[in-house]
Scaffold this motif. Sequence first.
Motif, PDB file in Angstrom:
ATOM      1  N   PHE A   1      47.220  35.191  39.951  1.00 52.78           N
ATOM      2  CA  PHE A   1      46.560  35.423  41.356  1.00 52.78           C
ATOM      3  C   PHE A   1      45.717  36.822  41.017  1.00 52.78           C
ATOM      4  CE2 PHE A   1      46.907  38.610  44.853  1.00 52.78           C
ATOM      5  CZ  PHE A   1      46.220  37.810  45.772  1.00 52.78           C
ATOM      6  N   THR A   2      46.139  37.778  40.254  1.00 50.99           N
ATOM      7  CA  THR A   2      45.432  38.874  39.843  1.00 50.99           C
ATOM      8  C   THR A   2      44.393  38.732  38.754  1.00 50.99           C
ATOM      9  OG1 THR A   2      46.999  39.599  38.103  1.00 50.99           O
ATOM     10  CG2 THR A   2      47.541  40.339  40.345  1.00 50.99           C
ATOM     11  N   ARG A   3      44.215  37.654  38.383  1.00 54.61           N
ATOM     12  CA  ARG A   3      43.225  37.382  37.457  1.00 54.61           C
ATOM     13  C   ARG A   3      41.888  36.802  38.239  1.00 54.61           C
ATOM     14  NH1 ARG A   3      44.015  37.212  31.784  1.00 54.61           N
ATOM     15  NH2 ARG A   3      46.349  37.827  31.362  1.00 54.61           N
ATOM     16  N   THR A   4      41.765  36.566  39.412  1.00 57.38           N
ATOM     17  CA  THR A   4      40.685  36.119  40.339  1.00 57.38           C
ATOM     18  C   THR A   4      39.977  37.310  40.872  1.00 57.38           C
ATOM     19  OG1 THR A   4      41.969  35.505  42.159  1.00 57.38           O
ATOM     20  CG2 THR A   4      41.822  33.971  40.676  1.00 57.38           C
TER      21      THR A   4
ATOM     22  N   HIS B   1      40.981  42.399  33.901  1.00 58.61           N
ATOM     23  CA  HIS B   1      40.644  41.205  33.143  1.00 58.61           C
ATOM     24  C   HIS B   1      39.249  40.608  33.523  1.00 58.61           C
ATOM     25  CE1 HIS B   1      44.856  40.813  31.830  1.00 58.61           C
ATOM     26  NE2 HIS B   1      45.250  40.984  32.755  1.00 58.61           N
ATOM     27  N   GLY B   2      38.313  41.379  32.946  1.00 61.71           N
ATOM     28  CA  GLY B   2      36.839  40.662  32.863  1.00 61.71           C
ATOM     29  C   GLY B   2      36.077  41.257  33.879  1.00 61.71           C
ATOM     30  N   SER B   3      34.760  40.990  33.611  1.00 60.28           N
ATOM     31  CA  SER B   3      33.588  41.765  34.438  1.00 60.28           C
ATOM     32  C   SER B   3      33.308  41.312  35.845  1.00 60.28           C
ATOM     33  CB  SER B   3      32.137  41.435  33.729  1.00 60.28           C
ATOM     34  OG  SER B   3      31.974  40.118  33.688  1.00 60.28           O
ATOM     35  N   SER B   4      33.633  39.900  36.048  1.00 58.27           N
ATOM     36  CA  SER B   4      33.692  39.529  37.562  1.00 58.27           C
ATOM     37  C   SER B   4      34.766  40.018  38.555  1.00 58.27           C
ATOM     38  CB  SER B   4      33.981  37.969  37.588  1.00 58.27           C
ATOM     39  OG  SER B   4      35.085  37.634  37.129  1.00 58.27           O
ATOM     40  N   ASN B   5      35.879  40.286  37.949  1.00 60.47           N
ATOM     41  CA  ASN B   5      36.899  41.110  38.810  1.00 60.47           C
ATOM     42  C   ASN B   5      36.569  42.536  38.803  1.00 60.47           C
ATOM     43  OD1 ASN B   5      38.439  38.766  38.919  1.00 60.47           O
ATOM     44  ND2 ASN B   5      39.554  39.377  36.972  1.00 60.47           N
ATOM     45  N   ALA B   6      35.912  43.288  37.797  1.00 60.22           N
ATOM     46  CA  ALA B   6      35.447  44.334  38.031  1.00 60.22           C
ATOM     47  C   ALA B   6      34.478  44.510  39.113  1.00 60.22           C
ATOM     48  CB  ALA B   6      34.930  44.977  36.617  1.00 60.22           C
ATOM     49  N   LYS B   7      33.366  43.725  39.046  1.00 63.27           N
ATOM     50  CA  LYS B   7      32.395  43.764  40.059  1.00 63.27           C
ATOM     51  C   LYS B   7      32.901  43.687  41.441  1.00 63.27           C
ATOM     52  CE  LYS B   7      27.843  41.492  41.537  1.00 63.27           C
ATOM     53  NZ  LYS B   7      28.575  41.315  42.817  1.00 63.27           N
ATOM     54  N   ALA B   8      34.196  42.768  41.621  1.00 66.26           N
ATOM     55  CA  ALA B   8      34.614  42.613  42.922  1.00 66.26           C
ATOM     56  C   ALA B   8      35.492  43.855  43.453  1.00 66.26           C
ATOM     57  CB  ALA B   8      35.652  41.629  42.922  1.00 66.26           C
TER      58      ALA B   8
END
Length: 289
Positions: free
Chosen positions: A5-8, A50-57
């Motif tokens: 859940f926390t990786r999306t 975990h990852g740039s897409s999550n950072a952007k969100a």
Amino acid sequence: MNDVFTRTPTGVVGSRYFFPKPIVWVEGPTDIYFYEPVVGHLNCVIKVFHGSSNAKALIDALVESACEYPYAVILDGDYSILTQRRSLHRWVIVLRRYSFENYLWEKSSLNRSCLKHAQCGDGGDVISAEFDRIEADLLTKMREAIELDVAARRADPAPKVIPDRVEALLTGPESPDICPVKVAKIVTDAKEALNAELIMQARSEVRLFLQTGRISWLLNGHVLFGIIQRMFTQITTQIRGKKVILNADGLTQLLAEMVWRSIPSKEHQRLRRKLVSVVRELNNASNVA
């Protein structure tokens, strides 16, 4: 909480509702070793995004609205340190070196770490000569490869220049020394794949950066850490008279502890002040909400 859940992106942003303390989001699990000595005693929890897409969100959620449950996001500097950029948000901290590993490459803290691991009670300088030699070697052998790597990040498609694993750059598996033959091959291949204008722009930016900064601040953090690990092993082995290997996690924790004990540069001082200030702001905002 379910790790999937926390990786999306949606899950990462929404996870703030599950924690009673403000969250400090970091890039990877080993980052926690670096930041915990600074903010671990404060009222917060450190989590990995975990990852740039999550950072952007996470950043978009901060920018778009006043969060009911505030949090901070810490980002690696990467090659953004070459250019001046406006802060995305006061709770988004962007490092002024490539990554946290680059903050571990400091004489005083490395020296103390070597002496402690070597079980050497007396003080003394066991690292300066090797540190200076490697720093000079990086400038001579890796500058052009870094310039091309900067250019490659801006190309589409982006060719791979600097490898993720340090072994592909070294003279031997246990050596901290860069192999000029291996780097020359990387440089030749990159030049053939990249636009000349992008290369010129990258060279100009790196040249300006090096007027006040060091090449080791620009080098991929994983690569630099691999060099640190080998140098550390060689020096401590010489002192102890036998080889006792400290794994990457253990070395990271030791170096982080020594860095934040000595706070060896103004940049370390600035980062520490910023981290503490942001966590205190988060707690104040949580109390007001």
